[in-house]
Every structure is written in structure tokens, then in C-alpha cells.
Design an enzyme around this catalytic site. Sequence first.
Site, PDB file in Angstrom:
ATOM      1  N   LYS A  13       0.841  -1.211   0.000  1.00  0.00           N
ATOM      2  CA  LYS A  13       0.000   0.000   0.000  1.00  0.00           C
ATOM      3  C   LYS A  13       0.872   1.255   0.000  1.00  0.00           C
ATOM      4  O   LYS A  13       0.713   2.138  -0.840  1.00  0.00           O
ATOM      5  CB  LYS A  13      -0.919   0.030   1.239  1.00  0.00           C
ATOM      6  CG  LYS A  13      -1.875  -1.144   1.338  1.00  0.00           C
ATOM      7  CD  LYS A  13      -2.797  -1.022   2.535  1.00  0.00           C
ATOM      8  CE  LYS A  13      -2.079  -1.077   3.879  1.00  0.00           C
ATOM      9  NZ  LYS A  13      -1.463  -2.370   4.202  1.00  0.00           N
ATOM     10  N   ARG A  88      -9.644   0.881   8.681  1.00  0.00           N
ATOM     11  CA  ARG A  88      -9.256  -0.497   8.968  1.00  0.00           C
ATOM     12  C   ARG A  88     -10.287  -1.204   9.839  1.00  0.00           C
ATOM     13  O   ARG A  88     -10.132  -2.411  10.092  1.00  0.00           O
ATOM     14  CB  ARG A  88      -7.910  -0.511   9.711  1.00  0.00           C
ATOM     15  CG  ARG A  88      -6.690  -0.636   8.795  1.00  0.00           C
ATOM     16  CD  ARG A  88      -5.433  -0.394   9.633  1.00  0.00           C
ATOM     17  NE  ARG A  88      -4.289  -1.118   9.162  1.00  0.00           N
ATOM     18  CZ  ARG A  88      -3.239  -0.546   8.563  1.00  0.00           C
ATOM     19  NH1 ARG A  88      -3.213   0.744   8.333  1.00  0.00           N
ATOM     20  NH2 ARG A  88      -2.204  -1.266   8.206  1.00  0.00           N
ATOM     21  N   ARG A 127      11.908  -6.239   4.854  1.00  0.00           N
ATOM     22  CA  ARG A 127      11.884  -4.839   5.272  1.00  0.00           C
ATOM     23  C   ARG A 127      12.502  -4.698   6.660  1.00  0.00           C
ATOM     24  O   ARG A 127      13.143  -3.689   6.959  1.00  0.00           O
ATOM     25  CB  ARG A 127      10.441  -4.316   5.271  1.00  0.00           C
ATOM     26  CG  ARG A 127      10.361  -2.836   5.583  1.00  0.00           C
ATOM     27  CD  ARG A 127       8.977  -2.272   5.382  1.00  0.00           C
ATOM     28  NE  ARG A 127       8.029  -2.777   6.365  1.00  0.00           N
ATOM     29  CZ  ARG A 127       6.726  -2.510   6.342  1.00  0.00           C
ATOM     30  NH1 ARG A 127       6.212  -1.777   5.377  1.00  0.00           N
ATOM     31  NH2 ARG A 127       5.929  -2.991   7.265  1.00  0.00           N
ATOM     32  N   ARG A 133      11.949  -1.697  11.351  1.00  0.00           N
ATOM     33  CA  ARG A 133      10.716  -1.286  12.024  1.00  0.00           C
ATOM     34  C   ARG A 133      10.395  -2.227  13.176  1.00  0.00           C
ATOM     35  O   ARG A 133      10.489  -3.444  13.038  1.00  0.00           O
ATOM     36  CB  ARG A 133       9.562  -1.285  11.011  1.00  0.00           C
ATOM     37  CG  ARG A 133       9.133   0.103  10.626  1.00  0.00           C
ATOM     38  CD  ARG A 133       8.136   0.082   9.518  1.00  0.00           C
ATOM     39  NE  ARG A 133       6.869  -0.542   9.884  1.00  0.00           N
ATOM     40  CZ  ARG A 133       5.777  -0.466   9.131  1.00  0.00           C
ATOM     41  NH1 ARG A 133       5.804   0.194   7.993  1.00  0.00           N
ATOM     42  NH2 ARG A 133       4.667  -1.058   9.513  1.00  0.00           N
TER      43      ARG A 133
HETATM   44  P1  B4P Z   1       4.565  -1.507   2.193  1.00  0.00           P
HETATM   45  O1  B4P Z   1       4.095  -0.791   0.995  1.00  0.00           O
HETATM   46  O2  B4P Z   1       5.421  -0.748   3.138  1.00  0.00           O
HETATM   47  O3  B4P Z   1       3.422  -2.175   3.073  1.00  0.00           O
HETATM   48  P2  B4P Z   1       2.119  -1.591   3.666  1.00  0.00           P
HETATM   49  O4  B4P Z   1       1.073  -2.518   3.151  1.00  0.00           O
HETATM   50  O5  B4P Z   1       1.956  -0.138   3.371  1.00  0.00           O
HETATM   51  O6  B4P Z   1       2.399  -1.595   5.233  1.00  0.00           O
HETATM   52  P3  B4P Z   1       1.710  -1.971   6.586  1.00  0.00           P
HETATM   53  O7  B4P Z   1       0.269  -2.355   6.420  1.00  0.00           O
HETATM   54  O8  B4P Z   1       2.611  -2.954   7.195  1.00  0.00           O
HETATM   55  O9  B4P Z   1       1.872  -0.715   7.504  1.00  0.00           O
HETATM   56  P4  B4P Z   1       1.100   0.586   7.931  1.00  0.00           P
HETATM   57  O10 B4P Z   1       2.161   1.599   7.952  1.00  0.00           O
HETATM   58  O11 B4P Z   1      -0.105   0.878   7.109  1.00  0.00           O
HETATM   59  O12 B4P Z   1       5.314  -2.779   1.650  1.00  0.00           O
HETATM   60  C1  B4P Z   1       5.927  -3.712   2.510  1.00  0.00           C
HETATM   61  C2  B4P Z   1       7.279  -4.149   1.969  1.00  0.00           C
HETATM   62  O13 B4P Z   1       7.118  -4.812   0.721  1.00  0.00           O
HETATM   63  C3  B4P Z   1       8.229  -2.976   1.704  1.00  0.00           C
HETATM   64  O14 B4P Z   1       9.501  -3.333   2.157  1.00  0.00           O
HETATM   65  C4  B4P Z   1       8.211  -2.824   0.197  1.00  0.00           C
HETATM   66  O15 B4P Z   1       9.442  -2.354  -0.295  1.00  0.00           O
HETATM   67  C5  B4P Z   1       7.955  -4.245  -0.266  1.00  0.00           C
HETATM   68  N1  B4P Z   1       7.205  -4.314  -1.518  1.00  0.00           N
HETATM   69  C6  B4P Z   1       6.133  -3.557  -1.878  1.00  0.00           C
HETATM   70  N2  B4P Z   1       5.699  -3.906  -3.104  1.00  0.00           N
HETATM   71  C7  B4P Z   1       6.498  -4.941  -3.522  1.00  0.00           C
HETATM   72  C8  B4P Z   1       6.541  -5.756  -4.705  1.00  0.00           C
HETATM   73  N3  B4P Z   1       5.679  -5.603  -5.731  1.00  0.00           N
HETATM   74  N4  B4P Z   1       7.493  -6.722  -4.770  1.00  0.00           N
HETATM   75  C9  B4P Z   1       8.360  -6.904  -3.755  1.00  0.00           C
HETATM   76  N5  B4P Z   1       8.386  -6.159  -2.626  1.00  0.00           N
HETATM   77  C10 B4P Z   1       7.455  -5.190  -2.509  1.00  0.00           C
HETATM   78  O16 B4P Z   1       0.580   0.294   9.438  1.00  0.00           O
HETATM   79  C11 B4P Z   1       1.451   0.062  10.532  1.00  0.00           C
HETATM   80  C12 B4P Z   1       0.691   0.043  11.865  1.00  0.00           C
HETATM   81  O17 B4P Z   1       0.089   1.348  12.128  1.00  0.00           O
HETATM   82  C13 B4P Z   1      -0.504  -0.905  12.002  1.00  0.00           C
HETATM   83  O18 B4P Z   1      -0.096  -2.230  12.314  1.00  0.00           O
HETATM   84  C14 B4P Z   1      -1.316  -0.223  13.147  1.00  0.00           C
HETATM   85  O19 B4P Z   1      -0.758  -0.490  14.419  1.00  0.00           O
HETATM   86  C15 B4P Z   1      -1.133   1.249  12.868  1.00  0.00           C
HETATM   87  N6  B4P Z   1      -2.242   1.768  12.038  1.00  0.00           N
HETATM   88  C16 B4P Z   1      -2.116   2.276  10.774  1.00  0.00           C
HETATM   89  N7  B4P Z   1      -3.314   2.653  10.303  1.00  0.00           N
HETATM   90  C17 B4P Z   1      -4.234   2.375  11.276  1.00  0.00           C
HETATM   91  C18 B4P Z   1      -5.653   2.501  11.360  1.00  0.00           C
HETATM   92  N8  B4P Z   1      -6.376   3.007  10.346  1.00  0.00           N
HETATM   93  N9  B4P Z   1      -6.281   2.118  12.507  1.00  0.00           N
HETATM   94  C19 B4P Z   1      -5.571   1.627  13.533  1.00  0.00           C
HETATM   95  N10 B4P Z   1      -4.234   1.456  13.511  1.00  0.00           N
HETATM   96  C20 B4P Z   1      -3.562   1.811  12.394  1.00  0.00           C
END
Ligand code: B4P
Length: 191
Positions: A13, A88, A127, A133
Site C-alpha cells: 500500500k 481499517r 523490510r 521497524r
Molecule cells: P509496504 O508498501 O510498506 O506495506 P504496507 O502494506 O503499506 O504496510 P503496513 O500495512 O505494514 O503498515 P502501515 O504503515 O499501514 O510494503 C511492505 C514491503 O514490501 C516494503 O519493504 C516494500 O518495499 C515491499 N514491496 C512492496 N511492493 C512490492 C513488490 N511488488 N514486490 C516486492 N516487494 C514489494 O501500518 C502500521 C501500523 O500502524 C498498524 O499495524 C497499526 O498499528 C497502525 N495503524 C495504521 N493505520 C491504522 C488505522 N487506520 N487504525 C488503527 N491502527 C492503524
Amino acid sequence: MRLILMGPPGAGKGTQAKFVADHFGVPAISTGDIFRANVSEGTPLGVEAKKFMDAGEYVPDEVTNQMVRNRIAEPDADPGFLLDGYPRTLAQVEELDAMIADTGHQLDAVVVITVDQDELVHRLLQRAQTEGRADDTEDVIRRRQEIYGAETEPLIAVYKGRGLVHEVDGMGEVDDVTKRIFDALDVVEQS
Ligand code: B4P
């Protein structure tokens, strides 16, 4: 454009949000990034959020909702926004509905990025090595996946019921995934 990017932790995302937001000329609003910025600055919000994030739990809805309400009220979000990682929970969906209704606009699309479970864990463990992290340890990654399944996956059905969901395959190269998202959203833009 008012868009939501959904998908399990590690689906990409955050990776895709920037490209999509730039393409539509709207800000990418990541609740995870805002929480992490507050944690690193040691603000009261950051101190509160850190307890939950480090355990892989969701930050309470009241805290998260107020933060998003403030953020989308900023002038750069007037023409639209892309929400990455929000809503979420069902309570967040209801709150977002109210926020958007208050502005007199409507949600245009929900992009759901799908990725195999093994690949998700693999990406997050990778990551962990590059970004260090606190929530990318194997136990916490599993807990985050569990919570996603219980709390967030059901939201897809809610948005499907409204005809807003575009499912996009998130496997493969980053550029290919971006292209698939643009293709899915072309249809929305033209309608
Ligand atoms: P990302 O792109 O970083 O993953 P994400 O889905 O955005 O992250 P996540 O859901 O873990 O975290 P968030 O910050 O939203 O990709 C992950 C990895 O994959 C990276 O290293 C990237 O380089 C790699 N990658 C991406 N695409 C790729 C591809 N095509 N091929 C290979 N590698 C690839 O949330 C973190 C925390 O914040 C939650 O757990 C919660 O505690 C809190 N939080 C956030 N929003 C909240 C909400 N609305 N309500 C309550 N808590 C919340």
C-alpha cells in the site's frame, strides 16, 4: 478523486500510494506514516500509538479517526485524497462516511491489493532488515495478519456492496502493480 488503498500488511500500500496519489494530483495520507512520524517526534499521540503498533495491534479508533479528520480538513486535501491504511475497522468506515459527507463529496473507488500470504511475510521480514521497524518481527507480523483478517478484510464486502471495489493483483514487480492499479482506476476516471 477520493480513493482508498486497502490490502494486508506488506501488500505494498505504502509503496503504491505515492505513485497513485502523484498521478491524480492528490495527497497520499498514510495513517501508519503519520503514527510513525509522531512516534519518532515523541508527541503524546506517538507515545499512545507506539504501545499498540509495537504489539501489532490497531491504534484505538477515537485516536485514529480524529487524526484523519484533521488531516483531510487541510487545504491540500480539498481536491481529493488517497487514504493508505485507513479505514481499517467498521467504526472507521462509518466515521469516514461522515467526514466525506461533511465535505459534500463522495468516495470514488477502493483499490484492494491482493498478495499471497507467504509473499507478505517474506516482504516484511526483508523490510525488517532494511528499515528495522519495531513491528516487523515474525510474531508481530503474524499478529498483524490475524488482525487484518478479523477486523479489516470484512470491510471489502461493505465496499463491494457499494460497487466501489477494484481488486488488483499485487504480486510481481512494483511497476507492474502500479500499471494494474492505473488500469483499474482508468475506468473510474472515465465514468
Ligand atoms: P509496504 O508498501 O510498506 O506495506 P504496507 O502494506 O503499506 O504496510 P503496513 O500495512 O505494514 O503498515 P502501515 O504503515 O499501514 O510494503 C511492505 C514491503 O514490501 C516494503 O519493504 C516494500 O518495499 C515491499 N514491496 C512492496 N511492493 C512490492 C513488490 N511488488 N514486490 C516486492 N516487494 C514489494 O501500518 C502500521 C501500523 O500502524 C498498524 O499495524 C497499526 O498499528 C497502525 N495503524 C495504521 N493505520 C491504522 C488505522 N487506520 N487504525 C488503527 N491502527 C492503524
